[in-house]
Design a protein around this motif. Sequence first.
Motif, PDB file in Angstrom:
ATOM      1  N   ALA A  21       0.840  -1.200   0.000  1.00 16.31           N
ATOM      2  CA  ALA A  21       0.000   0.000   0.000  1.00 16.31           C
ATOM      3  C   ALA A  21       0.877   1.251   0.000  1.00 16.31           C
ATOM      4  CB  ALA A  21      -0.923  -0.008   1.212  1.00 16.31           C
ATOM      5  N   SER A  22       1.956   1.231   0.773  1.00 11.92           N
ATOM      6  CA  SER A  22       2.876   2.370   0.815  1.00 11.92           C
ATOM      7  C   SER A  22       3.523   2.602  -0.540  1.00 11.92           C
ATOM      8  CB  SER A  22       3.967   2.145   1.866  1.00 11.92           C
ATOM      9  OG  SER A  22       3.404   2.108   3.151  1.00 11.92           O
ATOM     10  N   LYS A  23       3.939   1.529  -1.183  1.00  9.32           N
ATOM     11  CA  LYS A  23       4.537   1.646  -2.520  1.00  9.32           C
ATOM     12  C   LYS A  23       3.544   2.256  -3.494  1.00  9.32           C
ATOM     13  CE  LYS A  23       7.730  -2.251  -2.144  1.00  9.32           C
ATOM     14  NZ  LYS A  23       8.053  -3.606  -2.615  1.00  9.32           N
ATOM     15  N   GLN A  24       2.308   1.823  -3.421  1.00 14.09           N
ATOM     16  CA  GLN A  24       1.275   2.335  -4.322  1.00 14.09           C
ATOM     17  C   GLN A  24       1.039   3.820  -4.077  1.00 14.09           C
ATOM     18  OE1 GLN A  24      -0.213   0.564  -6.844  1.00 14.09           O
ATOM     19  NE2 GLN A  24      -0.999   2.559  -7.449  1.00 14.09           N
ATOM     20  N   ILE A  25       1.011   4.215  -2.805  1.00 11.02           N
ATOM     21  CA  ILE A  25       0.813   5.633  -2.463  1.00 11.02           C
ATOM     22  C   ILE A  25       1.964   6.474  -3.016  1.00 11.02           C
ATOM     23  CG2 ILE A  25       0.803   7.271  -0.529  1.00 11.02           C
ATOM     24  CD1 ILE A  25      -0.767   5.075   1.042  1.00 11.02           C
ATOM     25  N   VAL A  26       3.190   5.996  -2.842  1.00  7.62           N
ATOM     26  CA  VAL A  26       4.360   6.726  -3.337  1.00  7.62           C
ATOM     27  C   VAL A  26       4.330   6.812  -4.857  1.00  7.62           C
ATOM     28  CG1 VAL A  26       6.882   6.675  -3.535  1.00  7.62           C
ATOM     29  CG2 VAL A  26       5.787   6.220  -1.331  1.00  7.62           C
ATOM     30  N   GLN A  27       4.018   5.713  -5.523  1.00  6.70           N
ATOM     31  CA  GLN A  27       3.953   5.717  -6.982  1.00  6.70           C
ATOM     32  C   GLN A  27       2.894   6.696  -7.481  1.00  6.70           C
ATOM     33  OE1 GLN A  27       3.311   1.587  -7.912  1.00  6.70           O
ATOM     34  NE2 GLN A  27       5.493   1.120  -7.999  1.00  6.70           N
ATOM     35  N   THR A  28       1.758   6.718  -6.830  1.00  3.50           N
ATOM     36  CA  THR A  28       0.678   7.634  -7.212  1.00  3.50           C
ATOM     37  C   THR A  28       1.113   9.084  -7.010  1.00  3.50           C
ATOM     38  OG1 THR A  28      -0.991   5.981  -6.643  1.00  3.50           O
ATOM     39  CG2 THR A  28      -1.724   8.270  -6.775  1.00  3.50           C
ATOM     40  N   ALA A  29       1.758   9.353  -5.881  1.00  5.52           N
ATOM     41  CA  ALA A  29       2.224  10.715  -5.592  1.00  5.52           C
ATOM     42  C   ALA A  29       3.263  11.163  -6.623  1.00  5.52           C
ATOM     43  CB  ALA A  29       2.808  10.788  -4.188  1.00  5.52           C
ATOM     44  N   GLN A  32       1.496  11.883  -9.943  1.00  4.86           N
ATOM     45  CA  GLN A  32       0.783  13.157  -9.884  1.00  4.86           C
ATOM     46  C   GLN A  32       1.749  14.335  -9.963  1.00  4.86           C
ATOM     47  OE1 GLN A  32      -1.506  12.743  -6.269  1.00  4.86           O
ATOM     48  NE2 GLN A  32      -3.259  11.852  -7.340  1.00  4.86           N
ATOM     49  N   ALA A  33       2.892  14.232  -9.287  1.00  5.40           N
ATOM     50  CA  ALA A  33       3.883  15.303  -9.319  1.00  5.40           C
ATOM     51  C   ALA A  33       4.446  15.485 -10.719  1.00  5.40           C
ATOM     52  CB  ALA A  33       5.007  15.015  -8.327  1.00  5.40           C
ATOM     53  N   VAL A  34       4.736  14.377 -11.388  1.00  8.00           N
ATOM     54  CA  VAL A  34       5.255  14.441 -12.762  1.00  8.00           C
ATOM     55  C   VAL A  34       4.219  15.070 -13.684  1.00  8.00           C
ATOM     56  CG1 VAL A  34       5.942  13.039 -14.753  1.00  8.00           C
ATOM     57  CG2 VAL A  34       6.891  12.550 -12.501  1.00  8.00           C
TER      58      VAL A  34
END
Length: 68
Positions: A21-29, A32-34
Amino acid sequence: MVFAPGEKPGPEQDEVKLQNASKQIVQTAILQAVQQVSQESQQKERRTNSSMSLQLERGKLTKKHEKK
């Protein structure tokens, strides 16, 4: 209780779920930043191009008036 191959029982399984779940949150963030940086760059480029076009048009008008 029967576990699928590679599935860990108990707290270890919960930890794996949290890590995923943490990996998914980081990937999503990151995604979004990109996307935000990309959009801001495109907007800046459009403003620059628009400004340059306007300056060119002003220059053409000035040159036309100078010739007369």
